[in-house]
Structure formats: structure tokens, C-alpha cells
Write an enzyme that holds these catalytic residues in place. Structure first.
Site, PDB file in Angstrom:
ATOM      1  N   ASN A  23       0.844  -1.195   0.000  1.00 18.91           N
ATOM      2  CA  ASN A  23       0.000   0.000   0.000  1.00 18.91           C
ATOM      3  C   ASN A  23       0.880   1.247   0.000  1.00 18.91           C
ATOM      4  OD1 ASN A  23       0.943  -0.259   2.689  1.00 18.91           O
ATOM      5  ND2 ASN A  23      -0.798   0.915   3.431  1.00 18.91           N
TER       6      ASN A  23
ATOM      7  N   CYS B 247       1.929   3.522   2.088  1.00 22.84           N
ATOM      8  CA  CYS B 247       2.950   3.754   3.137  1.00 22.84           C
ATOM      9  C   CYS B 247       3.839   2.565   3.401  1.00 22.84           C
ATOM     10  CB  CYS B 247       2.256   4.186   4.414  1.00 22.84           C
ATOM     11  SG  CYS B 247       1.595   5.847   4.335  1.00 22.84           S
TER      12      CYS B 247
ATOM     13  N   GLU C 261       3.372  -0.464   4.696  1.00 26.22           N
ATOM     14  CA  GLU C 261       3.221  -1.407   5.802  1.00 26.22           C
ATOM     15  C   GLU C 261       2.356  -2.607   5.468  1.00 26.22           C
ATOM     16  OE1 GLU C 261      -0.437   1.192   6.340  1.00 26.22           O
ATOM     17  OE2 GLU C 261       1.617   1.413   5.614  1.00 26.22           O
TER      18      GLU C 261
ATOM     19  N   ILE D 150      -5.929   9.180  12.742  1.00 20.66           N
ATOM     20  CA  ILE D 150      -6.679   8.549  13.830  1.00 20.66           C
ATOM     21  C   ILE D 150      -5.955   8.719  15.170  1.00 20.66           C
ATOM     22  CG2 ILE D 150      -7.876   6.921  12.330  1.00 20.66           C
ATOM     23  CD1 ILE D 150      -6.039   4.706  13.430  1.00 20.66           C
TER      24      ILE D 150
END
Length: 780
Positions: free
Chosen positions: A296, A298, A300, A447
Site C-alpha cells: 500500500n 505507506c 506497511e 486517527i
């Protein structure tokens, strides 16, 4: 409120009686910053953009929708209890799912995933099918990863047209442009990861494709490193390049030359990163289904083509009691979180049928953490210590183990993931599991702001920092744990806090006890080696990968970066992203520090902070000090005529004895907006030059800006009046410095660091960039 949550009171009455309401659906305790982010990006709005939902109602909306999956498996399931459990872990800020779930659960769109990987096969049809699918995913709020390694290299034969291929990098620019178009007006910005294998013949072009910071801005890029490459590097040998079309050798490269080019570019502007493909595929839970080639945006979450993954993070700051980790409370939240994320897979409205099929076949979930730095502060343990590394391993080992236990329990209720046969779990007798993987450590940029904790597994960003407020005054924000320690220790004073805010770190202050300075370390107090050791400690017990930024000081050398990349490989990391202070965010305005030194505003340490910085004032600095040059009565200069889509533009540039000083613009026959905006640009450019900003930096900001009126084609194309002014300045400098031409496409200086949404400071963390003031994220 349409069909999503027509009446929150009705929802509450349906789930619990009036007497239970307050206990079951307590009011979440949110910071002012969290409320700002929620209102801007998460809470429901009417057609006029007015917020029509409270945070409590948002959590109820999400809990209710995710709990609705229960009856898909058990007809008489206690959906009300599960709803209350889901609400409790979210509203207490102990667990939060990834942003698309908070944004879209219970709404018509219903797309709940953050991460997708799409295949890019070696045909024009496949490339543009993938481009279409990318646009659909970005529109729904997801980010995409691609491997371009299957595309034939530049100038390779194309039999169908009797022509030659333009190569992977050229197609990346097409994807980048499409992302730029789709992202406008969305609640989440489209983001991409582009990966190319180190043995692709175009690897050198790929490594340097982002040397110009104005290009491919909607991509993070990483080089896919193989074990064979690392083995060649170790002995200073060559390795084979492979043409993906013919599968035959297409030459050789010296591994050290390629590695050095990666390091040099990473040192310069943070990209490319690297991912260790063989290490990733050693942990591929379904090797018979396919090989993992990409991640993805980023990095991870490694995924197979057409897979998606739903992520969520546990706030570790909530699990310290009486100076120890509350493992029982942590276990309870892990089990609830795994159930939550498995339900997400079931109720998700996937953007493509192929994605739904692949995702449900493997049912990957990614439970991670945030607030780790806050946990260490509460425990009194330095981040950069062996004890800190040990705690990281203990915590993640526990979460990984308990998440697997929870998934096994779910499998008893619901069955294993469909691709279980032939998976790595199939060889373990009696070990039947619901999800192909359960743990991932994501950046948690926004978040963690809602949760009011540090981001992911990153260290503290700053102990104290300067914050702008609406009336122009400066306030010093203090880490609440440090403030309490300072007061308890008797060394708190406003004057000391102000001094600390000038530099962000404690290590130079003799009045602070050493044991306090040891614990309250910030990102730039920590050596790059300890950053990697911490990443490796979490990676050891994480199914997927760990999103983390390794920080370097501005003075770090290329050799320093090289050592860290090698250490990441040797310690079992699946990739590494570095950021050297000031390498991307260079801004030449001077600001004062407590020591009287000068610090560049915009040289932003790339880590999270638990409170907003809602204006372009850098943590650890005072207000900007603008050196002012007075205008002499007489100046000399030149005028340059530029042809724009609005008509002729006359750009006049004047100098004083110290160099370039001011700029005036005059439109030919055009008036209205074109004329007034050109005048405004001239005033701002003049102010910038008089304040010490270089002409090259101004060019970088203006060149390439486009509007609907353009003039010319190719290199001579003028895409806007702003573009014309930038090109005129460049012409002026070339004429003035005939022996030193300024190439717009390759200048090192780039002023960034301000959030495009609110003007706040953008910080680099976890391979991404996040604004802590409004929740803007470069990675979606």
C-alpha cells in the site's frame, strides 16, 4: 440524513432502552484538536456542508453498521451487545479503525478499506484497465499500490505496433496525472505506491524519477530489493538485469552503483525507499495464491494483486495502570478489535468485484498500535534504550499472539478463510484460523490525532512547541506528561517552558534532571540505529510490515543513510523509509532559537505530535524573523515579454546593489482577474525576495502551475500566467548568468511544509506526510 443514519435517537432506542443509554453510549472525551479533525473530515454533513453528526453519533453509526455482520453468521446473534462492545472500544479511544471505516460505515458509499494493490500487466489494455480501477478506488477513499516491474523496459520492442516501449516511468506519470485529477474535492486524497524491482532494466531511471520534486507527487516510490542483489552488494559484485517481456538477461549492473544511487537520492529528498521483496514473500501466508510484488502507499501492507486490507490500531497509552502494562485489558480489546475487523471484511462495499473476491478469499486484517511513545513515557522508559526495545517486542508479541487466538476462535464460528488449503497454516495440525494475517503497524496519522496519542510506533515529536492562535499570539503547547513531571519535580516555570519550545528537545537544559531528559527524548535525540532497532523489534512479531520513519539530522551523510539501510536488511525489516531533516522541506526564512542560532523554518522533524500546529510555525522555533531590505529610489532592471493564453504579459525585474529585488507584471489588453492576479503575484514575489527567499525557490513554486488558458506546445508551452512569470524569472537569470543556467526541472530548493488545506505544518511520519492541525494526509 438520508438512508445512512436517519435518526440517532431512533438508533439508540432500537439498540438499548432509555435507562441503559448513558452507560452503553457514554460521551467520548475528545481534545479540541480531535474535534476539529472530526468536523472537517469524518462527521456527516448535509448538502450545504453543515455538520449534522456528533462524535458520539459517528461512533454509534460505525459500531451499528459493523455489528450488522453478526447475523450473517449466526441468525440469533446478539447484535445489540456487539454494537455496544464496538462502540465502547472506539468511544474510549482504545481502538480506532482506519479512516475510510470511520468515514463511510453506515453511509451509502460503504467503502471501508484503506489499502489496495492492483496489477499492472505488460499490455496497453491492462495498463489502462488498471488506471480506470485506480480512479474508482481513489474516488471511494482508498490508496493504491502497484508494481511496474512487469512492464517491458524503455525502447524495448512492441511487435503489435512495430514501435518501441516508453517504459514503466512514463506510465507512472500517467497514473500520477489521473490521481491529480480524481483527488480534487475528495475527503481523502488519492495516494499511490510505485515499486520497481532492482533487476528491471529501467531501474536507474526509476531511482531518479523523483529528483525533480515537481513530478510524480502522488506517488511514494520504493525499489524492490532481492536477496540476490544484497548478496552481490556484499561482495561488491554485479547482478543480472532481466527483461520482463522475454524473461532473459538484459545486461548487468554493479550492485554497489545501484545501491549508492538509491542512497544518494534518499539522502537528498527521502525517496526512493526500499522494500525487501524476498523477506516479504518469506512471510507470504498464501504462497500458492501468488507472489507479493507491491504494498500500500505507506509500505506497511504487502498485498497480492486485487487484495485489500482493513486496518485498525490499538491506543497503547490507554493500557498503563500503576506503572505497569494492563495486559488483561489489552487482551480484551485485541479480541474485540479482531472481531470488528473481520466484520468489516463482510459488510464492506468493495469498489471492484475482483477485489471483493480476493479480499474475502484471504480475509486479511491488520491490527496495529499507536500511542507507543506515550506508553513508554508513562512507564518511565526511554525510547532509545534496550528496555524500550524489549518492551516493544513484548507488547507486539502479545498482540500478535492474542490476535491469532481470536482469529482461531472466529474460525470455529465462521470457518477458515477460503484459501486456507495450501496456506502456511495448513501444515499446523488443528490450527484453523479465520484470517490469513492479523497484524500490521500503520502510520495512524489522523486517527492518532482523534485518539489524542502519539502516532504509530514513532517517538515523541517535541516536548514543547510554539502554536499560533487566531489573534496572532503564540502559545506554548506542553506535553501533558512532561508538564506534570516538571511540576512534581519542582522545576516547572513558564520561562523554562518557553525556552524548551524554542528547540523542542530537553537535552541542552541543565536545570532539568538527567533522568527526565533520558525519558522525554524526541525523534531527533534518537540515533538512526535505534530507530531501526525499534522497527525491527515490532517487525519480529508483525505479520505484515511496520510503517516507520527513520530520522536523520540535516548534517547526516550519505554513508550514515547507507549504514541504516544495511542494518534494516540484517535485522529482518521488510522495508525502510528515511527522512533527513530539511531534505524536502527547505524554507529560507530565518527564525530565532534559544541559543541565538538560526534555524530554517520548514525543516520539520517528521514525527507526530499529540496536539495541532495550526499555522506555518515550526515546532521548536519562535515566530519568523523577516530580514527587510529597504527600496532605494533608483533601481535597474529588464522587462521580458511572455505570450500567455490571456495575451502578452510584460515581466519587469529590478535589482539593487545586493541583487535581484522586485518584480512587476503588466498584462497587455487583458484586465479583470488575469491582470489583478498577475499584479498580486508580483507583489508577493517582491516581498519574498526582499525577505531573503532566493529567485530559484520562487521559480520552483511558479513553474508548471496550469489553468484552462495556455499558450504553445512542448517545452515552450506557457500553462498559466504564474508559469509565465516563473519562466520569465528563469530567462532573466540565464541572461544575467550566461555561464550558470538554472534548470527549472532539476533545482534542489523546494519550499514545502505548509498544508494545502489549512496552511499548517506538514510533518513526515511513517513514510507519509500529515498535518496535525486539520488531519490532511498526503497518503490519503
Amino acid at each position: 440524513m438520508k438512508d445512512n443514519v436517519s435518526s440517532i435517537d431512533h438508533v439508540l432506542d432500537k439498540i438499548v432502552n432509555q435507562g441503559e443509554r448513558d452507560a452503553a453510549y457514554f460521551e467520548p472525551q475528545l481534545s479540541e484538536n480531535a474535534l476539529t479533525v472530526l468536523k472537517k473530515r469524518y462527521l456527516l454533513k448535509d448538502e450545504n456542508g453543515n455538520v449534522i453528526e456528533t462524535p458520539q453519533e459517528m461512533f454509534i453509526r460505525v459500531a451499528r453498521h459493523i455489528a450488522s455482520a453478526e447475523k450473517l453468521f449466526v441468525k440469533d446473534a446478539d447484535e445489540e451487545k456487539v454494537t455496544k462492545d464496538f462502540y465502547s472500544v472506539m468511544a474510549s479511544l482504545k481502538f480506532l479503525p482506519n479512516s475510510p471505516t470511520l468515514m463511510n460505515a453506515g453511509k451509502e458509499l460503504g467503502q471501508l478499506s484503506a489499502c489496495f494493490v492492483l496489477p499492472v500487466e505488460d499490455s496497453m489494455e491492462s495498463i489502462f484497465d488498471t488506471l480506470k480501477n485506480t480512479a474508482i478506488i481513489h474516488k471511494s477513499g482508498g490508496g493504491t499500490g502497484f508494481s511496474f516491474s512487469r512492464l517491458r523496459p524503455q525502447n524495448d520492442i512492441v511487435k503489435s505496433t512495430k514501435g518501441v516501449s516508453s517504459g514503466p516511468v512514463s506510465f507512472m506519470t500517467v497514473f500520477d496525472s489521473a490521481t491529480e485529477a480524481v483527488k480534487q474535492g475528495g475527503t481523502r486524497r488519492g495516494a499511490n505506491m510505485g515499486i520497481l524491482r532492482c533487476d528491471h532494466p529501467d531501474i536507474l531511471d526509476f531511482i531518479s524519477c523523483k529528483e525533480d520534486n515537481a513530478k510524480i507527487n502522488n506517488f511514494n516510490i520504493s525499489v524492490g530489493i532481492t536477496d540476490r542483489f544484497m548478496q552481490a552488494l556484499e561482495v561488491d559484485g554485479d547482478y543480472d538485469l532481466i527483461n520482463p517481456r522475454s524473461r532473459k538477461a538484459a545486461g548487468k549492473l554493479r550492485a554497489k552503483d545501484v545501491f549508492d544511487k538509491v542512497i544518494q537520492n534518499s539522502w537528498k529528498n527521502g525517496e526512493p525507499g526500499i522494500v525487501f521483496l524476498d523477506q516479504i514473500n518469506r512471510d507470504n501466508p498464501t504462497p500458492k495464491v501468488g507472489e507479493i510484488e507491491s504494498t500500500n502507499p505507506c509500505g506497511e501492507q504487502p498485498l497480492l494483486p486485487y487484495e485489500s486490507c482493513n486496518l485498525g490500531s490499538i491506543n497503547l497509552a490507554k493500557f498503563v495502570q500503576d506503572g505497569a502494562v494492563d495486559y488483561q485489558g489489552l487482551e480484551d480489546v485485541v479480541k474485540t478489535s479482531v472481531r470488528f475487523l473481520d466484520n468489516v471484511v463482510e459488510v464492506n462495499r468493495f469498489p471492484l468485484k475482483k477485489i471483493e473476491e480476493m479480499t474475502k478469499a484471504n480475509r486479511k486484517i491488520g491490527l496495529g498500535v499507536m500511542g507507543f511513545s506515550d506508553m513508554l513515557l508513562q512507564l518511565g522508559v526511554p525510547y532509545n534504550s534496550e528496555e524500550g526495545i524489549e518492551i516493544a517486542g513484548q507488547i507486539m508479541s502479545f498482540i500478535n499472539e492474542k490476535s491469532k487466538e481470536a482469529s482461531v476462535e472466529l474460525a470455529k464460528e465462521r470457518g477458515t478463510f477460503p484459501n486456507f488449503s495450501g496456506s502456511v497454516y495448513d501444515t499446523r495440525e488443528g490450527y484453523r484460523i479465520r484470517n490469513a494475517c492479523t497484524t500490521t503497524i500503520a502510520p495512524t496519522g489522523t486517527i492518532s490525532m482523534i485518539a489524542g496519542c502519539s502516532s504509530g510506533v514513532e517517538p515523541l515529536f517535541a516536548v514543547c512547541y510554539v502554536k499560533n492562535v487566531m489573534d496572532g499570539h503564540k502559545l506554548v503547547e506542553i506535553n501533558p506528561l512532561f508538564e506534570q513531571v516538571a511540576k512534581d519535580g519542582g522545576f516547572y516555570s513558564k520561562e523554562l517552558m518557553d525556552k524548551i519550545a524554542m528547540v523542542g528537545s530537553l537535552h541542552k537544559f541543565d536545570e532539568i534532571p538527567q533522568e527526565v531528559k533520558d525519558v522525554f527524548v524526541t525523534a531527533h535525540d534518537i540515533t538512526p540505529e535505534y530507530h531501526i532497532k525499534m522497527q525491527a523489534a515490532f517487525q519480529k512479531y508483525t505479520d505484515n510490515a511496520v510503517s516507520k520513519t527513520v530520522n536523520f539530522s540535516k548534517e547526516a551523510t550519505v554513508e550514515d543513510v547507507s549504514k541504516v539501510y544495511m542494518l534494516a536488511y540484517k535485522t529482518g525489516c521488510k522495508g525502510v523509509t528515511i527522512y533527513r531533516d530539511g531534505s524536502r522541506d527547505e524554507q529560507v526564512l530565518s527564525v530565532g532559537t534559544s541559543s541565538g542560532d538560526k534555524k530554517e523554518a520548514g525543516s520539520i522533524p517528521p514525527q507526530s505530535v499529540t496536539a495541532p500546529i495550526p499555522a506555518a510555525v515550526v515546532p521548536g522555533t519562535a515566530a519568523p524573523v523577516y530580514p527587510k531590505r529597504k527600496r532605494p529610489r533608483m533601481l535597474t532592471g529588464k522587462s521580458i515579454q511572455m505570450e500567455t493564453g490571456c495575451g502578452p504579459l510584460y515581466v519587469t525585474i529590478n535589482e539593487d546593489k545586493d541583487g535581484i529585488f522586485e518584480l512587476f507584471n503588466t498584462m497587455g489588453k487583458a484586465g479583470g482577474c488575469a491582470s489583478s492576479q498577475s499584479e498580486a503575484i508580483g507583489r508577493l514575489v517582491s516581498l519574498a525576495w526582499r525577505s531573503g527567499i532566493s529567485p530559484e525557490a520562487v521559480i520552483k513554486q511558479l513553474a508548471g502551475i496550469s489553468c484552462h488558458k495556455h499558450k504553445g506546445l512542448g517545452k515552450s508551452k506557457i500553462s498559466s500566467c504564474a508559469d509565465a512569470i516563473g519562466k520569465a524569472i528563469n530567462i532573466y537569470l540565464e541572461d544575467k548568468n550566461a555561464d550558470k543556467k538554472f534548470d527549472i526541472s532539476s533545482m534542489d530548493e523546494l519550499i514545502v511544509g505548509a498544508c494545502p488545506d489549512c496552511g499548517g505544518v506538514v510533518e513526515h511520519e511513517g513514510g507519509c506526510a500529515v498535518c496535525k492541525a486539520c488531519g490532511y494526509s498526503e497518503c490519503g
